[in-house]
Design an enzyme around this catalytic site. Sequence first.
Site, PDB file in Angstrom:
ATOM      1  N   ASP A  67       0.637 -21.553  -6.345  1.00 37.00           N
ATOM      2  CA  ASP A  67       0.519 -20.129  -6.020  1.00 37.00           C
ATOM      3  C   ASP A  67       1.259 -19.796  -4.731  1.00 37.00           C
ATOM      4  O   ASP A  67       1.896 -18.744  -4.622  1.00 37.00           O
ATOM      5  CB  ASP A  67      -0.950 -19.725  -5.904  1.00 37.00           C
ATOM      6  N   HIS A 103      -9.529 -21.824 -13.003  1.00 36.42           N
ATOM      7  CA  HIS A 103      -8.476 -22.008 -13.993  1.00 36.42           C
ATOM      8  C   HIS A 103      -8.821 -23.030 -15.069  1.00 36.42           C
ATOM      9  O   HIS A 103      -8.050 -23.196 -16.018  1.00 36.42           O
ATOM     10  CB  HIS A 103      -7.172 -22.413 -13.313  1.00 36.42           C
ATOM     11  N   ARG A 110     -14.823 -25.119  -7.441  1.00 37.43           N
ATOM     12  CA  ARG A 110     -13.944 -23.997  -7.122  1.00 37.43           C
ATOM     13  C   ARG A 110     -14.428 -22.795  -7.924  1.00 37.43           C
ATOM     14  O   ARG A 110     -14.404 -22.810  -9.150  1.00 37.43           O
ATOM     15  CB  ARG A 110     -12.482 -24.276  -7.442  1.00 37.43           C
ATOM     16  N   GLU A 150      -3.018 -19.441  -0.176  1.00 33.27           N
ATOM     17  CA  GLU A 150      -2.055 -19.525  -1.280  1.00 33.27           C
ATOM     18  C   GLU A 150      -1.239 -18.253  -1.472  1.00 33.27           C
ATOM     19  O   GLU A 150      -0.593 -18.079  -2.511  1.00 33.27           O
ATOM     20  CB  GLU A 150      -2.794 -19.856  -2.577  1.00 33.27           C
ATOM     21  N   ASP A 181     -26.782 -22.781  -5.371  1.00 36.24           N
ATOM     22  CA  ASP A 181     -28.144 -22.979  -5.869  1.00 36.24           C
ATOM     23  C   ASP A 181     -28.203 -24.074  -6.924  1.00 36.24           C
ATOM     24  O   ASP A 181     -29.221 -24.748  -7.089  1.00 36.24           O
ATOM     25  CB  ASP A 181     -28.692 -21.674  -6.469  1.00 36.24           C
TER      26      ASP A 181
END
Length: 262
Positions: free
Chosen positions: A173, A46, A71, A147, A85
């Site tokens: 959420d 987000h 995230r 969520e 990575d």
Amino acid sequence: MRPNKLREIWQAGGAVVNGWLAIPNSFSAETMAHQGWDSLTIDLQHGVVDYQAMVTMLQAISTTDTVPVVRVPWLEPGILMKTLDAGAYGVICPMVNTKEDAQKLVAYTHYAPQGTRSFGPVRALLYGGADYPKHANNTIVTFAMIETAAALDNLDGILSVEGLDAIYIGPSDLSLALGCNPTFDDLDPKAAEAVDHILARAKAHGVVAGIHNGTPESALKRIAKGFQFVTVSSDARLMAAGAQHIISKMHASKTASSSGTY
């Protein structure tokens, strides 16, 4: 391999204080990292951060001992593997709704034989050390976000997946999914009960529970309840709040001065 301070804090029975990065800038990330957060999470879901900006932000965080977490946008193997990575020491995956989702998440974030992560830790070797491939599976931290109503229905199945280290509650959420007002802290009763239920089940399964908070006061209350990973606000919100505080004081001073009482 470089130790993961998140695991060290949890093993000692403590709670991690996590900051949140939504601004796609290495200097702001570096500034946040020097403030003493245990970890910082770069938000690819987000926030307005893309992959290349994320890499520079990870490099900036690496100037400190703050743990870099990301995230990811979704449960998708490509972005999970590229994020690891690049040197993330933890990943938070949104919308994990079933046991099968959690199994996929663990597979995508672990090398064989535990998982199916492809080998290519290009920057992770620089950050983690030359023995990264040998120890990554037991060092990286994998969070599944809880969520949705479906995740609540399948909670014990999700929490039972071996290799899932932690869960992370998205209060807004989760509240929306339950027909409640979306917020971080002062949750409607139904959402608050769900949060307490998730925490209790996570403890029963030996899985660390984390949650997003709007204020330090809320985070401290949740630590007292047993949460061991608490996020407080975000870089964008903290910057706006700090600026608003200064501007409000300036306007108040100007008003007092013009009335002759300054």
